[in-house]
Write an enzyme that holds these catalytic residues in place. Structure first.
Site, PDB file in Angstrom:
ATOM      1  N   ASP A  87      45.768  41.982  44.084  1.00  0.00           N
ATOM      2  CA  ASP A  87      45.941  40.662  44.684  1.00  0.00           C
ATOM      3  C   ASP A  87      47.071  39.802  44.132  1.00  0.00           C
ATOM      4  O   ASP A  87      47.937  39.359  44.867  1.00  0.00           O
ATOM      5  CB  ASP A  87      44.634  39.865  44.563  1.00  0.00           C
ATOM      6  CG  ASP A  87      43.427  40.633  45.097  1.00  0.00           C
ATOM      7  OD1 ASP A  87      43.605  41.755  45.606  1.00  0.00           O
ATOM      8  OD2 ASP A  87      42.307  40.110  45.012  1.00  0.00           O
ATOM      9  N   ARG A 146      41.322  34.744  36.690  1.00  0.00           N
ATOM     10  CA  ARG A 146      41.353  34.869  38.153  1.00  0.00           C
ATOM     11  C   ARG A 146      42.660  34.301  38.704  1.00  0.00           C
ATOM     12  O   ARG A 146      43.348  33.551  38.025  1.00  0.00           O
ATOM     13  CB  ARG A 146      40.167  34.089  38.766  1.00  0.00           C
ATOM     14  CG  ARG A 146      38.780  34.634  38.442  1.00  0.00           C
ATOM     15  CD  ARG A 146      38.449  35.904  39.174  1.00  0.00           C
ATOM     16  NE  ARG A 146      38.613  35.817  40.625  1.00  0.00           N
ATOM     17  CZ  ARG A 146      38.472  36.866  41.444  1.00  0.00           C
ATOM     18  NH1 ARG A 146      38.144  38.046  40.973  1.00  0.00           N
ATOM     19  NH2 ARG A 146      38.652  36.709  42.733  1.00  0.00           N
ATOM     20  N   GLU A 156      35.370  45.007  35.026  1.00  0.00           N
ATOM     21  CA  GLU A 156      36.353  45.192  36.095  1.00  0.00           C
ATOM     22  C   GLU A 156      37.732  45.506  35.484  1.00  0.00           C
ATOM     23  O   GLU A 156      38.436  46.379  35.957  1.00  0.00           O
ATOM     24  CB  GLU A 156      36.395  43.873  36.881  1.00  0.00           C
ATOM     25  CG  GLU A 156      37.192  43.857  38.135  1.00  0.00           C
ATOM     26  CD  GLU A 156      37.163  42.467  38.799  1.00  0.00           C
ATOM     27  OE1 GLU A 156      36.643  41.502  38.184  1.00  0.00           O
ATOM     28  OE2 GLU A 156      37.667  42.351  39.932  1.00  0.00           O
TER      29      GLU A 156
HETATM   30  C1  DGY Z   1      38.678  38.936  45.879  1.00  0.00           C
HETATM   31  O1  DGY Z   1      37.885  38.278  46.529  1.00  0.00           O
HETATM   32  O2  DGY Z   1      39.145  38.596  44.789  1.00  0.00           O
HETATM   33  C2  DGY Z   1      39.094  40.240  46.377  1.00  0.00           C
HETATM   34  O3  DGY Z   1      39.937  40.913  45.535  1.00  0.00           O
HETATM   35  C3  DGY Z   1      39.732  40.067  47.707  1.00  0.00           C
HETATM   36  O4  DGY Z   1      39.372  41.119  48.445  1.00  0.00           O
END
Ligand code: DGY
Length: 439
Positions: free
Chosen positions: A174, A209, A412
């Site tokens: 992402d 994040r 993760e």
């Molecule tokens: C998230 O929601 O972070 C996922 O990687 C998007 O699919």
């Protein structure tokens, strides 16, 4: 090791919702496309039957044009954003499936690998398990080919051997620095409908994040897709983000080759097998064509800006997965992979590839795809290296990957220097990687 395998199996059982395994218990409470494929890899040594169910659930959500959507939403499960109400695929997209709710974008095509692992494991069993795997293959073969055909046609209309993505989420990586320039071009409109993030309520440390700025852009792209009714043809012109992803392209080349091998071995239609071989060759070439002649490093391409994207990230190593480099270039690229800019960086806790090079200026050791080590990527490289005949390299990644996993968090991703587990704990694909390594 047996204890670690037992814990991994227990984790997958805990995340099992019946016919799908959630990607992670809280952060990702639904089925993600490439997660599901890796989960099936991990389920195969436990139960071929259950692994087949996982892929069946995913394929039941395949779109009419052949796309496998990146999320299949679990019925009645809340707590994730953007959920079905934001995507609204069934109302807006002519190609959306009748059955389950899905998102409107796709994810990397690793599924053929899972099919192969299922068939491999089925051969260790008696006739009835072998029959389950064989029946699954016969039944789903046309869908798997349709999926690959959609990627080859809708996402590579110019046939240059590289897959175009219209959302960073489609890369699975992402917020990788790979997409920073392309996202700078995505300017959220004032009419972006308001929203509230769910991820940061679960992972309370915001440095792990993507940022809010990044999220606005993610949601704006969803908005652009909605307004184009998720129509393949319209996306090519209306999306403000369009990149050729060299890593996804390499995965696709590999997956086409794997599926062609399966088709040959299990007597699927010749014409399909021939087509798959053709795509494998086209994409292998497309990936290799991006590589620096001397270093072998591959690059992505920004379709909107019309320029190459040079970053020191996992994307550089795409040709190690798909092949097609000259011998000297391949050797140089392996040296980079194993050298001080990646796995051989002197301060790394484990000799595993960080998502972004620790010496790159964009490197952030805790932030998602900007630095952390992702166990599932270590697994993918080790599997691909084994397939390419590099047994020792594959073995080293496996050994280091298992050392990292010994903390039992099944995180993760991990901080490369301290080895601290980050992001979501109990991540299904991390457990799956361990199960395959120990299987
Ligand atoms: C998230 O929601 O972070 C996922 O990687 C998007 O699919």
């Amino acid at each position: 090791p047996t204890q670690l395998a037992a814990r991994a199996a227990y984790l997958l059982r805990g995340n099992d919702l019946g016919t799908m395994t959630s990607a992670a218990p809280r952060l990702y409470p639904h089925m993600w496309s490439w997660d599901a494929a890796f989960v099936a890899v991990g389920l195969a040594p436990l139960s071929v039957e259950r692994a087949v169910v996982e892929l069946d659930t995913l394929l039941s959500a395949q779109w009419k044009n052949g796309m496998i959507p990146h999320i299949v939403f679990a019925n009645g499960v809340d707590g994730y954003f953007p959920g079905p109400a934001r995507w609204e695929c069934r109302r807006l997209a002519a190609n959306a499936p009748e059955g389950p709710d899905t998102s409107g974008i796709t994810q990397p095509p690793v599924h053929a690998i899972a099919v192969q692992r299922i068939l491999d494991h089925s051969r260790r069993h008696g006739r009835s398990t072998r029959a389950v795997a064989q029946e699954f293959l016969n039944r789903r073969w046309p869908d798997l080919v349709r999926w690959h055909r959609w990627l080859a046609h809708a996402r590579d209309p110019k046939e240059n051997g590289r897959i175009t993505l219209y959302h960073g989420w489609e890369s699975g990586m992402d917020n990788s620095p790979r997409w920073d320039r392309a996202y700078a071009n995505v300017v959220p409109g004032v009419d972006l409908p308001p929203y509230r993030r769910a991820d940061t309520a679960i992972i309370s440390d915001p440095t792990q994040r993507p940022s809010d700025r990044e999220y606005d852009r993610y949601l704006w792209l969803v908005e652009q897709m909605r307004r184009a009714n998720y129509d393949d043809f319209q996306l090519t012109s209306v999306m403000s983000f369009a990149v050729e992803d060299v890593f996804v392209s390499a995965i696709f080349a590999l997956a086409c080759e794997v599926l062609a091998d399966i088709g040959e071995e299990y007597k699927q239609p010749h014409s399909d097998v021939r087509e798959l071989h053709g795509w494998a060759a086209r994409f292998r070439k497309g990936v290799a064509a991006t590589a620096d002649e001397r270093t072998g490093a591959a690059k992505d391409y920004d379709v909107r800006l019309g320029r190459w994207i040079n970053t020191e990230t996992l994307a550089m190593f795409a040709p190690l997965i798909s092949g097609g480099l000259s011998r000297p270039a391949e050797r140089a690229l392996l040296n980079t992979f194993e050298g001080p800019r990646f796995c051989g960086h002197p301060d790394l806790r484990y000799a595993l590839p960080p998502s972004t090079s620790p010496v790159a200026k964009d490197f952030r050791p805790r932030e998602y795809w900007r630095g952390p080590v992702w166990p599932v990527m270590s697994w993918l490289f080790s599997w691909a290296f084994a397939r390419r005949g590099w047994a020792e390299r594959a073995y080293l990644l496996r050994a280091e990957g298992l050392r990292q996993a010994a903390d039992g968090s099944f995180a993760e991703y991990y901080e490369p220097f301290t080895g601290a587990p980050l992001g979501s704990m109990q991540q299904s694909w991390t457990a799956a990687s361990v199960l395959d390594w120990l299987g």
